[in-house]
Design an enzyme around this catalytic site. Structure first.
Site, PDB file in Angstrom:
ATOM      1  N   ALA A 204       1.022  -1.249   0.002  1.00 24.49           N
ATOM      2  CA  ALA A 204       0.061  -0.149  -0.001  1.00 24.49           C
ATOM      3  C   ALA A 204       0.928   1.301  -0.023  1.00 24.49           C
ATOM      4  CB  ALA A 204      -0.826  -0.035   1.296  1.00 24.49           C
TER       5      ALA A 204
ATOM      6  N   GLY B 242       0.611  -4.986   0.875  1.00 20.95           N
ATOM      7  CA  GLY B 242      -0.783  -4.956   0.138  1.00 20.95           C
ATOM      8  C   GLY B 242      -0.581  -5.455  -1.101  1.00 20.95           C
TER       9      GLY B 242
ATOM     10  N   GLU C 294      -0.644  -9.436  -0.627  1.00 16.79           N
ATOM     11  CA  GLU C 294      -2.034  -9.530  -0.299  1.00 16.79           C
ATOM     12  C   GLU C 294      -2.931  -9.685  -1.767  1.00 16.79           C
ATOM     13  OE1 GLU C 294      -2.002  -6.678   2.877  1.00 16.79           O
ATOM     14  OE2 GLU C 294      -3.146  -8.226   3.960  1.00 16.79           O
TER      15      GLU C 294
ATOM     16  N   GLU D 258       4.485  -5.345   7.394  1.00 18.46           N
ATOM     17  CA  GLU D 258       3.586  -4.380   8.143  1.00 18.46           C
ATOM     18  C   GLU D 258       4.162  -4.290   9.649  1.00 18.46           C
ATOM     19  OE1 GLU D 258       2.445  -6.645   5.869  1.00 18.46           O
ATOM     20  OE2 GLU D 258       0.603  -5.611   4.573  1.00 18.46           O
TER      21      GLU D 258
HETATM   22  N1  CO8 Z   1       4.538   3.042  -0.472  1.00 17.26           N
HETATM   23  C1  CO8 Z   1       4.795   4.246  -1.180  1.00 17.26           C
HETATM   24  N2  CO8 Z   1       6.163   4.225  -1.800  1.00 17.26           N
HETATM   25  C2  CO8 Z   1       6.803   3.475  -1.970  1.00 17.26           C
HETATM   26  C3  CO8 Z   1       6.561   2.209  -1.337  1.00 17.26           C
HETATM   27  C4  CO8 Z   1       5.487   2.216  -0.849  1.00 17.26           C
HETATM   28  N3  CO8 Z   1       4.900   0.769  -0.188  1.00 17.26           N
HETATM   29  N4  CO8 Z   1       7.752   1.273  -1.547  1.00 17.26           N
HETATM   30  C5  CO8 Z   1       8.391   2.073  -2.234  1.00 17.26           C
HETATM   31  N5  CO8 Z   1       7.961   3.419  -2.542  1.00 17.26           N
HETATM   32  C6  CO8 Z   1       8.764   4.454  -3.305  1.00 17.26           C
HETATM   33  C7  CO8 Z   1       9.842   5.014  -2.196  1.00 17.26           C
HETATM   34  O1  CO8 Z   1       9.465   5.919  -1.497  1.00 17.26           O
HETATM   35  C8  CO8 Z   1      10.826   5.341  -3.298  1.00 17.26           C
HETATM   36  O2  CO8 Z   1      10.284   6.729  -3.726  1.00 17.26           O
HETATM   37  P1  CO8 Z   1      11.009   8.264  -3.690  1.00 17.26           P
HETATM   38  O3  CO8 Z   1      12.136   7.732  -5.046  1.00 17.26           O
HETATM   39  O4  CO8 Z   1      10.254   9.170  -4.217  1.00 17.26           O
HETATM   40  O5  CO8 Z   1      11.926   8.169  -2.623  1.00 17.26           O
HETATM   41  C9  CO8 Z   1      10.603   4.605  -4.681  1.00 17.26           C
HETATM   42  O6  CO8 Z   1       9.378   4.035  -4.278  1.00 17.26           O
HETATM   43  C10 CO8 Z   1      11.685   3.449  -4.543  1.00 17.26           C
HETATM   44  O7  CO8 Z   1      11.885   2.775  -3.236  1.00 17.26           O
HETATM   45  P2  CO8 Z   1      13.321   2.534  -2.594  1.00 17.26           P
HETATM   46  O8  CO8 Z   1      14.104   3.892  -3.127  1.00 17.26           O
HETATM   47  O9  CO8 Z   1      13.130   2.464  -1.230  1.00 17.26           O
HETATM   48  O10 CO8 Z   1      13.960   1.433  -3.324  1.00 17.26           O
HETATM   49  P3  CO8 Z   1      15.040   0.350  -2.762  1.00 17.26           P
HETATM   50  O11 CO8 Z   1      15.210  -0.506  -4.038  1.00 17.26           O
HETATM   51  O12 CO8 Z   1      15.865   1.041  -1.983  1.00 17.26           O
HETATM   52  O13 CO8 Z   1      14.023  -0.597  -1.902  1.00 17.26           O
HETATM   53  C11 CO8 Z   1      12.120  -1.802  -1.002  1.00 17.26           C
HETATM   54  C12 CO8 Z   1      12.843  -1.306  -2.519  1.00 17.26           C
HETATM   55  C13 CO8 Z   1      12.695  -2.876  -0.204  1.00 17.26           C
HETATM   56  C14 CO8 Z   1      10.882  -2.446  -1.793  1.00 17.26           C
HETATM   57  C15 CO8 Z   1      11.407  -0.548  -0.356  1.00 17.26           C
HETATM   58  O14 CO8 Z   1      11.047   0.491  -1.121  1.00 17.26           O
HETATM   59  C16 CO8 Z   1      10.612  -0.915   0.700  1.00 17.26           C
HETATM   60  O15 CO8 Z   1      10.898  -1.428   1.805  1.00 17.26           O
HETATM   61  N6  CO8 Z   1       9.274  -0.431   0.638  1.00 17.26           N
HETATM   62  C17 CO8 Z   1       8.248  -0.576   1.461  1.00 17.26           C
HETATM   63  C18 CO8 Z   1       7.687  -1.885   1.406  1.00 17.26           C
HETATM   64  C19 CO8 Z   1       6.522  -2.178   2.651  1.00 17.26           C
HETATM   65  O16 CO8 Z   1       6.753  -1.648   3.707  1.00 17.26           O
HETATM   66  N7  CO8 Z   1       5.431  -2.281   2.102  1.00 17.26           N
HETATM   67  C20 CO8 Z   1       4.271  -2.566   2.897  1.00 17.26           C
HETATM   68  C21 CO8 Z   1       3.544  -1.333   3.178  1.00 17.26           C
HETATM   69  S1  CO8 Z   1       2.101  -1.463   4.346  1.00 17.26           S
HETATM   70  C22 CO8 Z   1       1.055  -2.240   3.327  1.00 17.26           C
HETATM   71  O17 CO8 Z   1       1.007  -2.634   2.131  1.00 17.26           O
HETATM   72  C23 CO8 Z   1      -0.376  -2.475   4.094  1.00 17.26           C
HETATM   73  C24 CO8 Z   1      -1.343  -3.111   3.378  1.00 17.26           C
HETATM   74  C25 CO8 Z   1      -2.794  -3.122   4.082  1.00 17.26           C
HETATM   75  C26 CO8 Z   1      -3.348  -1.633   4.151  1.00 17.26           C
HETATM   76  C27 CO8 Z   1      -4.781  -1.681   4.770  1.00 17.26           C
HETATM   77  C28 CO8 Z   1      -5.093  -0.371   4.354  1.00 17.26           C
HETATM   78  C29 CO8 Z   1      -5.323   0.457   5.483  1.00 17.26           C
END
Ligand code: CO8
Length: 259
Positions: A67, A113, A116, A136
């Site tokens: 998400a 998400g 999921e 999460e």
């Molecule tokens: N949301 C928003 N932006 C994201 C997300 C995300 N989940 N993942 C990556 N991005 C963005 C980064 O912020 C970055 O943007 P910017 O260049 O503007 O800074 C761009 O994508 C590239 O990402 P990274 O620079 O972080 O790339 P890396 O190669 O260094 O890392 C990863 C890749 C490991 C995938 C890393 O991006 C990461 O850990 N992302 C987050 C993963 C995460 O925690 N996902 C779970 C989110 S919570 C969720 O999904 C809950 C679902 C249920 C929701 C229920 C509703 C309330």
């Protein structure tokens, strides 16, 4: 075909393609993307020219990295609950409940998400470099789009507990070993493999495929009696032209021609 801002969609050879197209954000699911997914699934589910659906992410790095965390910061408790509920309805009714097969072609990170969403699909194929996880708890949250329910059903409670409580990612090989993905293929073969699986399903009876999806889904649905759903569907199919054609073709030693 409707033009979307966050998705690329097309229909080709009876397959509805949905590409989440937010590559710079690793295809993170913001609310606008959820709106568009809802719209395209309603459209594809109702379109008789679409016999199966492939869902994937733009680029080679991510299927969906979760998400959109940037949208979380301003959410109240009530808004977060309702966003979660909305995802549940979309994932359960329109994706898992689709009357035609939905394949997740996992082309990179499938996190939170994003995993999921893949779990709600009927079949999951991943590339060799794909990574999957439900991170999460590292954000002080738990999965909110059905992960606590669908992951244990797929991989067993022990593996699901470990993935959800540690928040660790697993690689595609491990995902295949525990049943999280059906197959692992090289990146360049991902779409072709998903298409081959769907084209095989398209040679089968369309009504039987729809009834099979529903009966399998009923096993997890505590509001329905799965055995009864299977019995009713089995009986119903005896009244279809496809059944008559399937049996006639078998007896005549030829391939069936389902309408
Ligand atoms: N949301 C928003 N932006 C994201 C997300 C995300 N989940 N993942 C990556 N991005 C963005 C980064 O912020 C970055 O943007 P910017 O260049 O503007 O800074 C761009 O994508 C590239 O990402 P990274 O620079 O972080 O790339 P890396 O190669 O260094 O890392 C990863 C890749 C490991 C995938 C890393 O991006 C990461 O850990 N992302 C987050 C993963 C995460 O925690 N996902 C779970 C989110 S919570 C969720 O999904 C809950 C679902 C249920 C929701 C229920 C509703 C309330």
């Amino acid at each position: 075909m409707v033009q979307y801002s966050n998705l690329r969609c097309e229909v080709k050879d009876s397959i509805g393609y949905i590409v989440i197209d937010r590559e710079a954000q690793l295809n993170a699911l913001n609310q606008a993307t959820l709106d568009e997914l809802q719209d395209v699934f309603m459209h594809f589910n109702a379109d008789n020219l679409v016999r199966g659906i492939i869902l994937t992410g733009a680029g080679q790095k991510a299927f969906i990295a979760g998400a959109d965390i940037k949208e979380f910061t301003d959410l109240s408790v009530i808004q977060a609950r309702s966003l979660s509920e909305r995802g549940h309805i979309l994932f359960s009714d329109l994706i898992q409940g689709a009357p035609k097969p939905v394949v997740a072609a996992i082309n990179g990170y499938a996190l939170g998400g994003g995993l999921e969403l893949a779990l709600a699909c009927h079949i999951r194929i991943a590339t060799e470099s794909a990574k999957m996880g439900l991170p999460e708890v590292s954000l002080g949250l738990i999965p909110g789009y059905g992960g606590t329910q669908r992951l244990p059903a797929l991989v067993g409670k022990g593996h699901a507990m470990q993935m959800i409580l540690t928040g660790d990612m697993i690689d595609a090989q491990k995902a295949a070993a525990i049943g999280l993905v059906n197959e692992v293929v090289p990146q360049e073969q991902l779409m072709a493999r998903a298409e081959t699986i769907l084209q095989k399903i398209f040679t089968r009876s369309r009504s039987a495929v729809t009834q099979a999806i529903d009966a399998i889904n009923a096993a997890e649905d505590k509001t329905r009696k799965g055995n009864h759903v299977e019995m009713d569907a089995f009986g119903h199919l005896f009244g279809t032209a496809d059944f008559k054609e399937g049996v006639a073709a078998f007896l005549e030693k030829r391939a069936p021609e389902f309408k």
